[in-house]
Design a protein around this motif. Structure first.
Motif, mmCIF file in Angstrom:
data_model
loop_
_atom_site.group_PDB
_atom_site.id
_atom_site.type_symbol
_atom_site.label_atom_id
_atom_site.label_comp_id
_atom_site.label_asym_id
_atom_site.label_seq_id
_atom_site.Cartn_x
_atom_site.Cartn_y
_atom_site.Cartn_z
ATOM 1 N N ALA A 194 -15.754 -1.877 8.062
ATOM 2 C CA ALA A 194 -16.368 -3.162 7.712
ATOM 3 C C ALA A 194 -17.598 -2.956 6.845
ATOM 4 C CB ALA A 194 -16.733 -3.927 8.983
ATOM 5 N N GLY A 195 -18.368 -1.912 7.135
ATOM 6 C CA GLY A 195 -19.555 -1.630 6.342
ATOM 7 C C GLY A 195 -19.221 -1.289 4.903
ATOM 8 N N LEU A 196 -18.156 -0.517 4.710
ATOM 9 C CA LEU A 196 -17.743 -0.190 3.347
ATOM 10 C C LEU A 196 -17.262 -1.433 2.604
ATOM 11 C CD1 LEU A 196 -15.870 3.194 3.888
ATOM 12 C CD2 LEU A 196 -18.080 2.837 2.768
ATOM 13 N N ILE A 197 -16.535 -2.289 3.308
ATOM 14 C CA ILE A 197 -16.079 -3.540 2.681
ATOM 15 C C ILE A 197 -17.279 -4.356 2.221
ATOM 16 C CG2 ILE A 197 -14.955 -5.758 3.158
ATOM 17 C CD1 ILE A 197 -13.105 -4.183 5.115
ATOM 18 N N ALA A 198 -18.299 -4.444 3.063
ATOM 19 C CA ALA A 198 -19.489 -5.240 2.724
ATOM 20 C C ALA A 198 -20.326 -4.600 1.634
ATOM 21 C CB ALA A 198 -20.339 -5.439 3.985
ATOM 22 N N HIS A 199 -20.442 -3.276 1.641
ATOM 23 C CA HIS A 199 -21.283 -2.585 0.665
ATOM 24 C C HIS A 199 -20.614 -2.431 -0.700
ATOM 25 C CE1 HIS A 199 -23.956 -1.491 3.979
ATOM 26 N NE2 HIS A 199 -24.788 -0.989 3.087
ATOM 27 N N LEU A 200 -19.289 -2.529 -0.731
ATOM 28 C CA LEU A 200 -18.563 -2.324 -1.990
ATOM 29 C C LEU A 200 -17.697 -3.547 -2.299
ATOM 30 C CD1 LEU A 200 -17.458 1.386 -1.390
ATOM 31 C CD2 LEU A 200 -19.448 0.575 -2.679
ATOM 32 N N PRO A 201 -18.339 -4.696 -2.524
ATOM 33 C CA PRO A 201 -17.570 -5.932 -2.753
ATOM 34 C C PRO A 201 -16.814 -5.945 -4.077
ATOM 35 C CG PRO A 201 -19.904 -6.307 -3.162
ATOM 36 C CD PRO A 201 -19.795 -4.933 -2.576
ATOM 37 N N GLN A 202 -17.156 -5.025 -4.989
ATOM 38 C CA GLN A 202 -16.442 -4.970 -6.263
ATOM 39 C C GLN A 202 -14.995 -4.532 -6.083
ATOM 40 O OE1 GLN A 202 -18.823 -2.967 -5.199
ATOM 41 N NE2 GLN A 202 -18.879 -0.972 -6.218
ATOM 42 N N TYR A 203 -14.711 -3.923 -4.924
ATOM 43 C CA TYR A 203 -13.327 -3.606 -4.604
ATOM 44 C C TYR A 203 -12.749 -4.788 -3.832
ATOM 45 C CZ TYR A 203 -14.401 1.171 -5.957
ATOM 46 O OH TYR A 203 -14.762 2.285 -6.677
ATOM 47 N N HIS A 204 -11.576 -5.189 -4.203
ATOM 48 C CA HIS A 204 -10.960 -6.366 -3.597
ATOM 49 C C HIS A 204 -10.064 -5.904 -2.439
ATOM 50 C CE1 HIS A 204 -12.579 -8.756 -6.876
ATOM 51 N NE2 HIS A 204 -12.149 -7.817 -7.698
ATOM 52 N N TRP A 205 -10.716 -5.654 -1.308
ATOM 53 C CA TRP A 205 -10.072 -4.958 -0.211
ATOM 54 C C TRP A 205 -9.009 -5.784 0.517
ATOM 55 C CZ3 TRP A 205 -11.191 -0.043 -0.426
ATOM 56 C CH2 TRP A 205 -12.457 0.385 -0.826
ATOM 57 N N THR A 206 -7.887 -5.143 0.757
ATOM 58 C CA THR A 206 -6.976 -5.547 1.820
ATOM 59 C C THR A 206 -7.167 -4.526 2.927
ATOM 60 O OG1 THR A 206 -5.322 -6.603 0.396
ATOM 61 C CG2 THR A 206 -4.565 -5.780 2.534
ATOM 62 N N ALA A 207 -7.519 -4.988 4.119
ATOM 63 C CA ALA A 207 -7.852 -4.090 5.225
ATOM 64 C C ALA A 207 -6.718 -4.055 6.249
ATOM 65 C CB ALA A 207 -9.145 -4.541 5.894
ATOM 66 N N PHE A 208 -6.455 -2.859 6.747
ATOM 67 C CA PHE A 208 -5.450 -2.669 7.792
ATOM 68 C C PHE A 208 -6.089 -1.975 8.985
ATOM 69 C CE2 PHE A 208 -3.095 -2.682 3.847
ATOM 70 C CZ PHE A 208 -1.881 -3.288 4.131
ATOM 71 N N LYS A 209 -5.703 -2.397 10.172
ATOM 72 C CA LYS A 209 -5.994 -1.647 11.387
ATOM 73 C C LYS A 209 -4.648 -1.273 11.990
ATOM 74 C CE LYS A 209 -8.271 -1.760 15.912
ATOM 75 N NZ LYS A 209 -9.274 -0.707 15.675
#
Length: 214
Positions: A20-35
């Motif tokens: 979650a921290g990486l998603i927040a710190h790197l918003p220029q990447y348009h993340w699709t997240a999987f758990k």
């Protein structure tokens, strides 16, 4: 496309917070997240305690998170800024059955971050980060198996001794790898985010150069 995998040796050591921290710190990447969660015999494979991982059909399930406030790990990914967040649940040893669907979802994404160790059996990410907590004795077999493949080690200090409580794990597997200390509640630092951004830029620049060669 960037593909980042975040793993770790046990539950509740900060893996979800790191992703979650990486998603927040790197918003220029348009993340699709999987758990990715594996279960067996009605008990969580991480520590043998009852949990809600098991699916109704006892095989596999995909659940796309829609809420940022449901309290789930996948909701935390959405709240951090992920464009989509998906929970994949499989019985132990059946992750291969889920890979066609996972690959399809990855192909439709711009950038991907996955919380899992076992996914490394089937996928080679651009970057693999492993979270280690010296104060937690449990050490998953999957984390042990892929420890030497980590591109960086995030050490959850949490105010306790850095002398590991786990046994049978050779620290020589991570010698020479970049190491960063992380602490709750954020489990993320600008140094870690900068490292990830720099490494992804290097990977993507190298890929573009390779595709441009004749």
């Amino acid at each position: 496309m960037a593909i980042v995998v975040v793993g770790g040796h046990s539950r509740n050591i900060g893996k979800t917070a790191v992703a979650a921290g990486l998603i927040a710190h790197l918003p220029q990447y348009h993340w699709t997240a999987f758990k990715v969660t594996q279960y067996g015999h009605g008990f969580c494979t991480a520590n043998g305690e009852p949990c809600d991982c098991q699916t109704d059909d006892h095989t596999l399930a995909f659940s796309e998170e829609r809420s940022t406030t449901s309290g789930t790990d996948t909701a935390r990914f959405l709240a951090a800024g992920a464009e989509r967040s998906i929970w994949v649940r499989t019985r132990v040893g059946m992750l291969a059955e889920a890979m066609p669907r996972i690959r399809k979802e990855i192909a439709a994404a711009e950038d991907v971050i996955i919380e899992s160790n076992s996914i490394l059996q089937f996928l080679k990410p651009d970057l693999y980060l492993t979270v280690l907590d010296p104060g937690t004795a449990d050490f998953k077999d999957s984390a042990r198996l892929f420890l030497d493949r980590a591109d960086a080690v995030l050490i959850n200090t949490a105010g306790h001794s850095l002398v590991p409580r786990w046994s049978g794990v050779s620290l020589r597997l991570i010698e020479g790898k970049p190491q960063f200390e992380i602490t709750p509640p954020d489990y993320m630092t600008h140094e870690v985010a900068d490292f990830v951004e720099r490494r992804l830029h290097e990977v993507q620049t190298g890929q573009m150069r390779f595709r441009g060669e004749t």
